[in-house]
Scaffold this motif. Structure first.
Motif, PDB file in Angstrom:
ATOM      1  N   ASN A  69      -1.973  14.212  20.690  1.00 25.21           N
ATOM      2  CA  ASN A  69      -1.180  13.312  21.511  1.00 25.21           C
ATOM      3  C   ASN A  69      -1.235  11.913  20.957  1.00 25.21           C
ATOM      4  O   ASN A  69      -2.304  11.346  20.820  1.00 25.21           O
ATOM      5  CB  ASN A  69      -1.731  13.294  22.935  1.00 25.21           C
ATOM      6  N   SER A  70      -0.107  11.358  20.641  1.00 23.24           N
ATOM      7  CA  SER A  70      -0.010   9.995  20.102  1.00 23.24           C
ATOM      8  C   SER A  70      -1.102   9.678  19.084  1.00 23.24           C
ATOM      9  O   SER A  70      -1.824   8.705  19.207  1.00 23.24           O
ATOM     10  CB  SER A  70      -0.010   8.951  21.221  1.00 23.24           C
ATOM     11  N   GLY A  71      -1.206  10.566  18.097  1.00 18.76           N
ATOM     12  CA  GLY A  71      -2.098  10.282  16.977  1.00 18.76           C
ATOM     13  C   GLY A  71      -3.579  10.279  17.316  1.00 18.76           C
ATOM     14  O   GLY A  71      -4.377   9.719  16.594  1.00 18.76           O
ATOM     15  N   ASP A  72      -3.946  10.914  18.426  1.00 16.63           N
ATOM     16  CA  ASP A  72      -5.344  10.948  18.802  1.00 16.63           C
ATOM     17  C   ASP A  72      -6.029  12.132  18.125  1.00 16.63           C
ATOM     18  O   ASP A  72      -5.761  13.275  18.446  1.00 16.63           O
ATOM     19  CB  ASP A  72      -5.451  11.064  20.327  1.00 16.63           C
ATOM     20  N   ILE A  73      -6.922  11.825  17.191  1.00 18.64           N
ATOM     21  CA  ILE A  73      -7.527  12.892  16.401  1.00 18.64           C
ATOM     22  C   ILE A  73      -8.352  13.835  17.267  1.00 18.64           C
ATOM     23  O   ILE A  73      -8.418  15.038  17.020  1.00 18.64           O
ATOM     24  CB  ILE A  73      -8.386  12.325  15.243  1.00 18.64           C
ATOM     25  N   ALA A  84      -6.088  16.510  18.774  1.00 21.23           N
ATOM     26  CA  ALA A  84      -5.416  17.450  17.878  1.00 21.23           C
ATOM     27  C   ALA A  84      -6.178  18.759  17.784  1.00 21.23           C
ATOM     28  O   ALA A  84      -7.382  18.808  17.979  1.00 21.23           O
ATOM     29  CB  ALA A  84      -5.275  16.822  16.499  1.00 21.23           C
TER      30      ALA A  84
END
Lengths: 444, 337
Positions: free
Chosen positions: B273-277, B280
């Motif tokens: 979500n929105s580049g949240d590692i 992922a």
């Protein structure tokens, strides 16, 4: 002949390599006067805030001619990735802006400087919000807040008016919220959550959008008397009756379609968008969420978060903070401290930063002034954010925060999606979170 | 003195027994002043080294050194902020007992098994179809190549327009066909197949180009000969094209296996979500692959030692697979002499 040339060219290459590779260090020193201390200041940045930060730095330099500030900034994700590498390589900025949830990560790994003495000496603690959020269980301070994020309940006035539901106020409990939420939840056929033919799988408008930690389960669990970590922040208290009750409350709301569940959120380009796009009537939101809401022109206001069944209230708080590097020399650390003091003490700085509207000012006098309370158009009730400080608490932040949050989130999301029972999810989460904590603290 | 001896060296066979012995001695002595052959580098070698020195330096600093460092880290506890501590095999021991590691290994293999054959076969079919002399052919080729050069973020938006559970085309279509809408990326069973479908779409253009190059090397006369023998289209494909492009096929197979084992960006962008590692790899780690797990452990949780151990296991697996592929190629890859 060729040998000589080879040597020369290798030398040139090596020199060029050093120049390009290490320009960060070698470039700055040249321009510095010998009586000037140069410090490197790192911050994560976003558009307009960037400009303001540079302006404030310039003013600081004017007021402190003996200090020169070099800046390093990058977007949030990259900033922190780079920062870790820089610390590893011994090239960390002397002072940097840390997300509040990461302060302990640096503190407990010895990368941040213990600021207790300086804070005791130079700062009137009562004058600031959030200082204690960087205090560890031994009472040491590791950072000084740059801006405060605190949670409140956002509600869309138009949607409430349309549904004929009264606006939320301080008297609300979470149950009241769900009840009102049911009247604000509409499916694609226009049915409301309490109607018999309501279809929870095709909701068009949610009562409450619910997003992971700060703006999701943490405030609910804590106001139900539960939580994730015990006071020492080294033990999980996940598997408790209070938490079970809180999570059951959430799961029920999701099952009935009143709250967004994790997979509903996935459907939006950004999990933050349901409220500003008017797909949800309410959200638990930190102060920074006013920016997006104002941008889209939603007609909204805020109030304090609802109470738990025993009347307890909890406002999740994140104090984004200035942290000074442990590896900075005494001289640089002192200069960095001047910057920190400048930031929190100067009314002018606090006002300028507050005007950006991205955080509650750290200095209480500024936060309680008209400048903050009357700034911008919405929300009208900014006082609610300040009132929330009475029930403020951290997100159980410790050195392995991101890791235990991931373990907890993975398990709890399965309960939210009805893939496992609440009991099982809490049991598993308890076990896995404890393992993360043990693994780290056993080796400390 | 050396001048005197020179002729003797040149004709050692003509010397008598005694003298021969002597000349051998002198020969040995003489090698010292005779530089070119004994020097470890010739002038050309030096120039060669010089010419590749930018790459060489890069290789030593950024590859060789980091390789050794990561091997060392894999035997230590290392949080990046403090010096690594040697802990022997603990990381590997933990790896073996880590269910998420096994799950991500399984996901990686599953991804590869779905992806490699699908992409290879489709790319070959596509390349054959586009290896004709048609009008506007360049346009078709280009159209298939566009996803290759687009960034994953762009692809994500396209994929989202299709697979979004709320607004996506795929669910619209299913509903029109009277079927149940799906959760796609949020569904533990569907997430990898959906990711594979998108990855194939993105990667196929590149493999198609490689195949096209291979196809264009097939001599025309072989087809003519096959025509004379009365072979049909399928027979020509089966007996002429396939064996003659087997070298290309091999390359494509190895390349795509390696890229899938390194799959990271796509899954990071599409499931986080929105580049949240830390978000992922979901749901419930169903799309957690080794590279992602490695990155998460290393950069989000500061467990560089553990991440290094994962990296080495990943390397060993890839190495083994590639080795098997190379061994097997003797059986089916046909190289033109």
């Amino acid at each position: 002949m060729a040998g000589k040339w080879l040597k020369i060219s290798v030398l040139i290459m090596a020199f060029a390599f050093i120049l390009t590779g290490c320009s960060d260090e070698s470039g700055g020193e040249a321009g510095t006067n010998s009586d000037q201390t140069e410090i490197t200041l790192g911050f994560y940045s976003s558009g307009s805030a960037d400009e303001k930060m540079n302006e404030l730095i310039q003013k600081f330099e004017e007021e402190h001619p003996d200090i020169k500030v070099k800046t390093q900034n990058a977007p949030y994700q990259q900033f922190f990735q780079k920062l870790d590498t820089q610390i590893a390589g011994g090239t960390a900025p002397d002072v940097w802006l840390s997300d509040g949830v990461f302060v302990q990560k640096y503190a407990e790994r010895g990368a941040a400087k213990d600021l207790t003495e300086w804070i005791n000496e130079d700062l009137e603690k009562d004058e600031y919000y959030g200082l204690d959020f960087n205090k560890d269980s031994d009472g040491k301070y590791w950072g000084v807040p740059q801006g405060i994020q605190i949670g409140a309940l956002f509600y869309n006035k138009d949607m409430f008016d349309q549904a004929g539901v009264e606006y939320p106020d301080e008297s609300w409990t979470w149950e009241d919220l769900k009840e009102a939420g049911a009247k604000l939840t509409i499916d694609t056929d226009g049915m409301k959550a309490d109607d018999a033919s309501f279809k929870p799988d095709s909701v068009k408008q949610y009562g409450l959008t619910f997003f992971n930690i700060t703006e999701g389960w943490m405030p609910v669990m804590k106001s139900y008397g539960g939580g994730v970590l015990g006071e020492d922040l080294r033990n999980s208290i996940i598997d408790s009756e209070e938490n079970k009750e809180a999570i059951n409350y959430i799961v029920d709301g999701m099952e009935r379609g009143i709250f967004t569940d994790p997979s509903d959120l996935q459907a939006f380009q950004s999990p933050m968008s349901p409220f500003p796009s008017e797909t949800a009537a309410m959200r638990i939101g930190i102060y920074a969420r006013t920016l997006a809401a104002n941008e889209t022109g939603v007609n909204y206001d805020v109030t304090v978060l609802p109470k738990g069944p025993d009347g307890e209230r909890f406002s999740p708080t994140i104090a984004n903070s200035w942290v000074i590097s442990e590896s900075a020399s005494d001289e640089k650390a002192k200069a960095a401290w001047e910057w920190v003091k400048y930031w929190v003490q100067e009314d002018e700085v606090q006002k300028e930063w507050a005007a950006l509207g991205e955080a509650v000012p750290v200095k209480k006098s500024v936060a309680n002034s008209e400048l903050f309370l009357e700034s911008g158009d919405k929300p009208a009730n900014k006082q609610a954010f300040l009132d929330s400080f009475e029930h403020a608490g951290t997100l159980d932040v410790n050195a392995v925060w991101s890791e235990w949050v991931k373990k907890f989130g993975d398990n709890i999301n399965r309960a939210f999606l009805n893939e496992t029972s609440v009991e099982e999810a809490l049991e598993n989460a308890d076990e896995e979170v404890q393992k993360v904590l043990d693994e780290f603290y056993e080796n400390q | 003195m050396s001048d005197n001896l020179k002729p003797k060296n040149e004709f050692p066979d003509q010397q008598g027994g005694n003298k021969q012995k002597k000349s051998r001695l002198t020969l040995a002595k003489q090698k010292k002043p005779k530089p070119p052959k004994k020097k470890w580098l010739t002038n050309e070698g030096k120039w060669g080294l010089f010419m590749i020195s930018p790459y060489l330096i890069q290789f030593i600093v950024f590859i060789a050194f980091t390789l050794i460092a990561s091997l060392y880290f894999s035997f230590s506890r290392y949080d990046m902020l403090n010096a690594p501590q040697w802990i022997g095999l603990d990381n590997y021991d933990k790896l073996i007992n880590d269910p998420v590691f096994w799950k991500s290994l399984w996901n990686t293999i599953y991804f590869t098994v779905l992806f490699v054959p699908t992409q290879t076969i489709l790319a070959l079919i596509l390349a054959t179809a586009l290896n004709q002399s048609l009008k506007g052919l360049k346009l078709y080729r280009m159209a298939h190549f566009i996803p290759v050069i687009s960034s994953w973020t762009v692809v994500l938006y396209v994929a989202d327009a299709i697979f979004n559970p709320r607004f996506g085309l795929a669910n619209d279509l299913l509903l029109k066909l009277g079927m149940e809408p799906q959760q796609w990326l949020n569904d533990e069973n569907l997430v990898i197949p959906v990711l594979v479908a998108v990855a194939v779409w993105k990667g196929i253009g590149y493999m198609m180009i490689i195949f096209l190059a291979g196809l264009q090397n097939v001599p025309e006369d072989l087809y003519e000969a096959a025509d004379i023998e009365g072979a049909g289209v399928l027979q020509k494909f089966r007996h002429v094209t396939v064996p003659l492009i087997s070298g290309t096929t091999f390359l494509v197979l190895v390349l795509s296996t390696i890229t899938t084992f390194q799959a990271f960006e796509q899954i990071y962008v599409m499931t986080g979500n929105s580049g949240d590692i830390t978000a992922a790899g979901g749901p419930n780690n169903a799309s957690m692959v080794l590279m992602l797990y490695l990155f998460q452990q290393g950069f989000a949780f500061l467990k560089m030692g553990y991440a290094s151990a994962i990296a080495w296991v990943l390397f060993l697996i890839l190495f083994a697979i590639t080795l098997v592929q190379v061994k097997l190629q003797n059986k089916w890859v046909h190289y033109e002499k």
